[in-house]
Write a protein that holds these residues in place. Structure first.
Motif, PDB file in Angstrom:
ATOM      1  N   VAL A 446       0.831  -1.213   0.000  1.00 47.38           N
ATOM      2  CA  VAL A 446       0.000   0.000   0.000  1.00 47.38           C
ATOM      3  C   VAL A 446       0.861   1.257   0.000  1.00 47.38           C
ATOM      4  O   VAL A 446       0.624   2.188  -0.786  1.00 47.38           O
ATOM      5  N   LEU A 477      -6.721  -6.035  -0.039  1.00 45.42           N
ATOM      6  CA  LEU A 477      -6.373  -4.717  -0.563  1.00 45.42           C
ATOM      7  C   LEU A 477      -7.464  -3.705  -0.237  1.00 45.42           C
ATOM      8  O   LEU A 477      -7.177  -2.551   0.096  1.00 45.42           O
ATOM      9  N   GLY A 482      -5.882   0.110   0.068  1.00 47.37           N
ATOM     10  CA  GLY A 482      -4.976   0.217  -1.079  1.00 47.37           C
ATOM     11  C   GLY A 482      -5.642   0.613  -2.382  1.00 47.37           C
ATOM     12  O   GLY A 482      -4.949   0.959  -3.349  1.00 47.37           O
TER      13      GLY A 482
END
Length: 610
Positions: A446, A477, A482
């Motif tokens: 990230v 994610l 992210g």
């Protein structure tokens, strides 16, 4: 008695006084004497200025302020030999001052100084004229003037002077000049390589070092390398490298060797003469880490072309490099990793490093405290695992992926980029991919997605695209936050970063939750703009757009006005009407908060029963 009166003058007017000795105690008086018509006074005044200027920069500045510079520049061309010599000595010392060099730019003095290099002048004039040029040649403007006024030929001639000071000053001037390509070529054309090689035998280390540094620049040209080789330059350098008394010269000598070996033709000829064998012996020289480090750096420099890598592979250079990976010296291990990186562009070398146990040895270096060594180790692993799944497996078996994931949190951009690249190479295998994910690769990626370093972004987005093939990775994610930095990268104008970002978006969009989240961050609108741009659109951006729409049929219908037979309408589907291109489609939650109006109703599919 005669009457008193004036006696007639018996001494004619044309007669002169006897020599009067004067003693000057102030620089003002000495500078005034530079305008004297008397040659003896001029000579003594110049000598006094030379002595005064030698005592420090403050004195030079004082003389400059009193106006000594211009008359000195005129006196270096005086017909009297002693005046001329003393003026050159004074000017040579004065030129060491930055302020004097600046002031000299207003005076056209270079032709006069170069004229002092002629054979008619004595050794002292040569010494201080070359000293003056050595000081002036630090500045680009003076370099051009020295070159344009044909200063190189006499300087090259003076490299053979019996006076070491003249040799050193001439050499220093040439070294400053050959930082520019036209002077490098000129030194070769004027026959400068043989006298430079002769200076390697000097008993003065400063001259030897300057000669080597000058040769480093001169041998950057292919023709110069050929002449260097024909003059047995390589053999002379190897003699220096084989002599432990010249350890302080080894690093510079190996830089010249590297220049000579970069040319494949020269490498072949030197190899036939046994040069490569001698170089390998130096690499393994016991208890000489300085020589080893420089020699391995030389190999890394040589291994920049495919032809050279092939020849080095035939000499089993990988065996030597793997042995050096366990050396005690950090510099040697770092250089070995760098050389391994270069050699790993050769496919057979990749296999050799694996077969020789080089990969586990490099993985061990990932835990070293040295940032430079870790960077070199990650670069080596990146190259070794590129398009080589057996090497990827070897890194996995050595548990290198665990350490590489932790390296993604590092502060060194090169190390982060290399680690992401290696993990991406390894993640092509499902078993390895799952193991990488289990060690927290997604959260670790990230922060790199927010980097300003292009290579970090290129490698991190590509690594993410490979890892996101797993459903769990996409969900991770999303929860790790992210998706927002990933979508932000769609704004980039870096072509490779944009391509890899679109690839990652395409993979992540296969899940509806991640697709919806990316749409919230404006991914669709950005992709629409990209796909309308002639310069930015690509098959990657079109693919990302299609994937986002396919995972969000409500948005797809609003933007396109139709659905394909493969698009399934289920609970949660809504029809908010046609949305103009470039405008974001609001989510159902966002629409529900808006006040009721006279526009067409929003159709919402909900088959749930109470």
């Amino acid at each position: 008695m005669d009457k008193k009166g004036k006696k007639e003058r018996k001494t004619p007017v044309k007669d002169t006084f006897e020599t009067i000795t004067t003693e000057c105690k102030t620089p003002e008086t000495i500078v005034l004497l530079l305008s004297s018509p008397e040659e003896d006074i001029l000579a003594k005044a110049c000598e006094a200025i030379h002595i005064f200027a030698e005592k420090g920069d403050e004195n030079k500045a004082s003389l400059l302020g009193l106006g000594a510079l211009e008359p000195l520049c005129q006196l270096i061309t005086h017909v009297n030999k002693l005046v001329r010599r003393n003026a050159v000595m004074a000017l040579g010392i004065m030129a060491n001052s930055d302020d004097v060099r600046i002031a000299l730019k207003k005076i056209d003095v270079i032709p006069s100084i170069i004229a002092k290099l002629s054979l008619e002048e004595d050794v002292v004039v040569h010494e201080f004229a070359t000293l003056c040029l050595a000081s002036l040649s630090l500045d680009f403007t003076w370099k051009v003037q020295i070159f344009d006024n044909k200063g190189l030929p006499p300087l090259i001639h003076l490299l053979s002077s019996p006076d070491p000071d003249i040799e050193k000053n001439s050499l220093e001037t040439i070294f400053n000049l050959v930082q520019d390509s036209q002077s490098r070529l000129a030194v070769h054309a004027l026959g400068g390589i043989p006298p430079l090689l002769d200076l390697l035998k000097s008993e003065f280390p400063v001259i030897q070092t300057l000669a080597l540094k000058t040769l480093q620049n001169v041998t950057m040209d292919k023709d110069s390398c050929n002449t260097f080789r024909e003059e047995q330059g390589f053999e002379k350098l190897m003699d220096i490298l084989s002599n432990t008394e010249f350890r302080d010269l080894h690093a510079d000598a190996l830089e010249v060797v590297a220049n000579c070996l970069r040319n494949s033709e020269s490498l072949q000829l030197i190899h036939k003469g046994g040069g490569l064998k001698r170089l390998m012996e130096l690499v393994l020289a016991p208890n000489l880490p300085g020589i080893q480090c420089s020699a391995v750096k030389c190999i890394a420099g040589v291994a920049q072309t495919s032809e050279n890598r092939t020849l080095l592979h035939e000499q089993n250079v990988e065996t030597v490099l793997v042995e050096l990976l366990s050396a005690a010296d950090i510099g040697v291990k770092t250089a070995a990793c760098q050389a391994a990186s270069a050699m790993s562009l050769h496919q057979d070398s990749k296999d050799s490093f694996r077969d020789l146990g080089g990969i586990p040895a490099i993985v061990q270096l990932l835990s070293n405290d040295s940032l430079v060594l870790r960077e070199a180790a990650t670069q080596a692993l990146s190259n070794l695992t590129h398009s080589n799944q057996l090497n990827a497996s070897a890194v996995y078996e050595a548990e290198g992926h665990e350490i590489l994931v932790q390296q993604l949190y590092g502060s060194c951009a090169r190390t982060v980029a290399n680690s992401a690249a290696t993990l991406g190479n390894m993640a092509e295998q499902e078993v390895i991919r799952c193991s990488i994910l289990s060690h927290g690769a997604i959260p670790a990626l990230v922060e790199p997605l927010k980097s300003t370093d292009t290579q970090v972004l290129v490698n991190s987005t590509l690594c993410l695209a490979v890892l996101a093939c797993e459903t769990g990775a996409r969900a991770e994610l999303l929860s790790a936050g992210g998706l927002h930095p990933l979508v932000n990268l769609l704004h980039t104008y870096q072509k490779e970063v944009l391509h890899n970002t679109c690839l990652a978006v395409n993979v992540c969009a296969t899940d509806e939750p991640t697709a919806v989240e990316m749409c919230k961050f404006g991914a669709l609108e950005i992709l629409q703009q990209i796909n309308q741009s002639v310069n930015r659109r690509s098959s990657f951006s079109k693919l990302a757009m299609i994937s986002l729409l396919n995972s969000n049929v409500s948005v797809k219908y609003s933007l396109t006005g139709h659905l394909a037979s493969t698009d399934l309408i289920g609970d949660g589907f809504y029809d908010a009407g046609k949305v103009p291109a470039g405008q974001r489609v609001l989510t159902l939650k966002e629409l529900s908060t808006q006040p009721v109006n006279k526009k067409r109703p929003i159709i919402f599919v909900n088959t749930a029963t109470e």
